[in-house]
Motif scaffolding. Structure first.
Motif, mmCIF file in Angstrom:
data_model
loop_
_atom_site.group_PDB
_atom_site.id
_atom_site.type_symbol
_atom_site.label_atom_id
_atom_site.label_comp_id
_atom_site.label_asym_id
_atom_site.label_seq_id
_atom_site.Cartn_x
_atom_site.Cartn_y
_atom_site.Cartn_z
ATOM 1 N N SER A 20 40.741 -18.852 16.419
ATOM 2 C CA SER A 20 41.782 -19.416 15.556
ATOM 3 C C SER A 20 41.283 -19.769 14.158
ATOM 4 C CB SER A 20 42.412 -20.646 16.218
ATOM 5 O OG SER A 20 41.445 -21.655 16.364
ATOM 6 N N ILE A 21 40.048 -20.237 14.033
ATOM 7 C CA ILE A 21 39.547 -20.718 12.743
ATOM 8 C C ILE A 21 38.688 -19.679 12.025
ATOM 9 C CG2 ILE A 21 38.216 -22.547 11.607
ATOM 10 C CD1 ILE A 21 40.782 -23.530 12.946
ATOM 11 N N ARG A 22 37.851 -18.945 12.741
ATOM 12 C CA ARG A 22 36.955 -17.948 12.151
ATOM 13 C C ARG A 22 37.188 -16.584 12.796
ATOM 14 N NH1 ARG A 22 35.517 -19.030 7.619
ATOM 15 N NH2 ARG A 22 33.749 -17.650 7.769
ATOM 16 N N PRO A 23 38.392 -16.015 12.645
ATOM 17 C CA PRO A 23 38.667 -14.727 13.285
ATOM 18 C C PRO A 23 37.732 -13.639 12.755
ATOM 19 C CG PRO A 23 40.412 -15.290 11.726
ATOM 20 C CD PRO A 23 39.499 -16.479 11.825
ATOM 21 N N GLY A 24 37.264 -12.816 13.655
ATOM 22 C CA GLY A 24 36.352 -11.741 13.287
ATOM 23 C C GLY A 24 34.895 -12.113 13.463
ATOM 24 N N ALA A 25 34.602 -13.405 13.595
ATOM 25 C CA ALA A 25 33.204 -13.826 13.762
ATOM 26 C C ALA A 25 32.627 -13.283 15.062
ATOM 27 C CB ALA A 25 33.094 -15.349 13.722
ATOM 28 N N ASP A 26 33.448 -13.237 16.114
ATOM 29 C CA ASP A 26 32.959 -12.721 17.390
ATOM 30 C C ASP A 26 32.593 -11.243 17.295
ATOM 31 O OD1 ASP A 26 35.664 -12.098 17.040
ATOM 32 O OD2 ASP A 26 36.059 -12.031 19.203
ATOM 33 N N VAL A 27 33.346 -10.492 16.508
ATOM 34 C CA VAL A 27 33.052 -9.064 16.321
ATOM 35 C C VAL A 27 31.758 -8.906 15.529
ATOM 36 C CG1 VAL A 27 33.865 -6.913 15.286
ATOM 37 C CG2 VAL A 27 35.474 -8.408 16.487
ATOM 38 N N GLU A 28 31.599 -9.702 14.460
ATOM 39 C CA GLU A 28 30.360 -9.662 13.669
ATOM 40 C C GLU A 28 29.148 -10.019 14.519
ATOM 41 O OE1 GLU A 28 30.223 -11.262 9.550
ATOM 42 O OE2 GLU A 28 32.297 -11.858 10.005
ATOM 43 N N GLY A 30 28.864 -9.687 17.745
ATOM 44 C CA GLY A 30 28.630 -8.572 18.665
ATOM 45 C C GLY A 30 27.898 -7.421 17.989
ATOM 46 N N GLU A 31 28.288 -7.104 16.744
ATOM 47 C CA GLU A 31 27.615 -6.037 15.997
ATOM 48 C C GLU A 31 26.159 -6.391 15.731
ATOM 49 O OE1 GLU A 31 30.092 -5.697 12.542
ATOM 50 O OE2 GLU A 31 31.596 -4.474 13.580
ATOM 51 N N GLU A 32 25.917 -7.629 15.307
ATOM 52 C CA GLU A 32 24.545 -8.067 15.039
ATOM 53 C C GLU A 32 23.713 -8.092 16.322
ATOM 54 O OE1 GLU A 32 22.922 -8.386 12.288
ATOM 55 O OE2 GLU A 32 24.653 -8.102 11.001
ATOM 56 N N THR A 43 10.878 -1.789 18.949
ATOM 57 C CA THR A 43 9.576 -2.357 18.607
ATOM 58 C C THR A 43 8.847 -2.983 19.785
ATOM 59 O OG1 THR A 43 10.490 -4.530 18.069
ATOM 60 C CG2 THR A 43 10.363 -2.928 16.269
ATOM 61 N N GLY A 44 9.588 -3.357 20.827
ATOM 62 C CA GLY A 44 8.977 -4.061 21.949
ATOM 63 C C GLY A 44 8.710 -5.527 21.646
ATOM 64 N N LYS A 45 9.215 -6.005 20.525
ATOM 65 C CA LYS A 45 9.008 -7.396 20.110
ATOM 66 C C LYS A 45 10.315 -8.173 20.231
ATOM 67 C CE LYS A 45 5.586 -6.122 16.614
ATOM 68 N NZ LYS A 45 5.308 -6.190 15.170
ATOM 69 N N ALA A 46 10.188 -9.506 20.277
ATOM 70 C CA ALA A 46 11.359 -10.372 20.397
ATOM 71 C C ALA A 46 12.031 -10.582 19.041
ATOM 72 C CB ALA A 46 10.946 -11.723 20.973
ATOM 73 N N GLY A 47 13.309 -10.891 19.092
ATOM 74 C CA GLY A 47 14.073 -11.230 17.896
ATOM 75 C C GLY A 47 15.035 -12.345 18.234
ATOM 76 N N THR A 48 15.734 -12.852 17.222
ATOM 77 C CA THR A 48 16.699 -13.927 17.442
ATOM 78 C C THR A 48 17.976 -13.652 16.662
ATOM 79 O OG1 THR A 48 15.857 -15.254 15.607
ATOM 80 C CG2 THR A 48 14.909 -15.691 17.782
ATOM 81 N N LEU A 49 19.053 -14.265 17.135
ATOM 82 C CA LEU A 49 20.336 -14.228 16.441
ATOM 83 C C LEU A 49 20.861 -15.660 16.429
ATOM 84 C CD1 LEU A 49 22.646 -12.673 15.107
ATOM 85 C CD2 LEU A 49 23.582 -12.285 17.384
ATOM 86 N N ILE A 71 25.774 -16.153 9.990
ATOM 87 C CA ILE A 71 25.138 -15.329 11.009
ATOM 88 C C ILE A 71 23.774 -14.932 10.461
ATOM 89 C CG2 ILE A 71 25.248 -13.161 12.297
ATOM 90 C CD1 ILE A 71 28.320 -13.370 12.087
ATOM 91 N N ALA A 72 22.710 -15.309 11.174
ATOM 92 C CA ALA A 72 21.351 -15.074 10.680
ATOM 93 C C ALA A 72 20.519 -14.345 11.735
ATOM 94 C CB ALA A 72 20.699 -16.394 10.294
ATOM 95 N N PRO A 73 20.533 -13.001 11.690
ATOM 96 C CA PRO A 73 19.690 -12.262 12.628
ATOM 97 C C PRO A 73 18.246 -12.212 12.136
ATOM 98 C CG PRO A 73 20.921 -10.729 11.274
ATOM 99 C CD PRO A 73 21.353 -12.118 10.881
ATOM 100 N N LYS A 74 17.326 -12.238 13.055
ATOM 101 C CA LYS A 74 15.914 -12.034 12.726
ATOM 102 C C LYS A 74 15.426 -10.908 13.625
ATOM 103 C CE LYS A 74 11.443 -14.204 12.215
ATOM 104 N NZ LYS A 74 10.601 -15.348 12.519
ATOM 105 N N ARG A 75 15.549 -9.679 13.072
ATOM 106 C CA ARG A 75 15.170 -8.494 13.845
ATOM 107 C C ARG A 75 13.673 -8.244 13.716
ATOM 108 N NH1 ARG A 75 20.437 -7.242 12.253
ATOM 109 N NH2 ARG A 75 19.966 -6.294 10.266
#
Length: 126
Positions: A20-28, A30-32, A43-49, A71-75
């Motif tokens: 209701s408040i941040r529509p599309g955030a769930d899709v973003e 999921g993509e990330e 890479t065989g290494k860990a990452g975070t989202l 949204i802050a991915p660390k690949r």
């Protein structure tokens, strides 16, 4: 009316808020997540989202708030190949050790080679 009051006392679910408040955030997100999984597998290494929600008052009354998100991915990244180089008297990098003895009387690397790149334009006695 009592039923409506009881229903409002339960906390909202996060998915309900996002829809209701941040529509599309769930899709973003999921993509990330998909990109993160690809990088982890590659890479065989860990990452975070990390998903951050910020809330601040919009006015002095407290009835309106401003909702922000990040949204802050660390690949993970692949390791890059390394090389060994030597430093000569002029602080240039070279592939050959300037302190070592040449293998032959006339080392082919010293014959007509560019001193900066080591590229040989023409082989001697060819």
């Amino acid at each position: 009316m009592a039923e409506n009051t009881e229903e409002r006392k339960r906390p909202q679910g996060l998915s309900e808020i996002l829809a209701s408040i941040r529509p599309g955030a769930d899709v973003e997100l999921g993509e990330e997540m998909s990109k993160l999984i690809d990088a982890v597998k590659d890479t065989g290494k860990a990452g975070t989202l990390t998903y951050t929600i910020s809330v601040k008052l919009a006015d002095g009354s407290g009835s309106a708030v401003i909702i922000g998100d990040k949204i802050a991915p660390k690949r993970p990244e692949k390791d890059r190949a390394t090389s060994i180089a030597y430093v000569d008297g002029d602080n240039y990098l070279t592939r050959t050790d300037p302190n070592s003895m040449p293998l032959w009387d006339e080392d082919i690397r010293d014959a007509g080679a560019d001193p900066r790149t080591g590229e040989i334009k023409e082989a001697p006695n060819a």
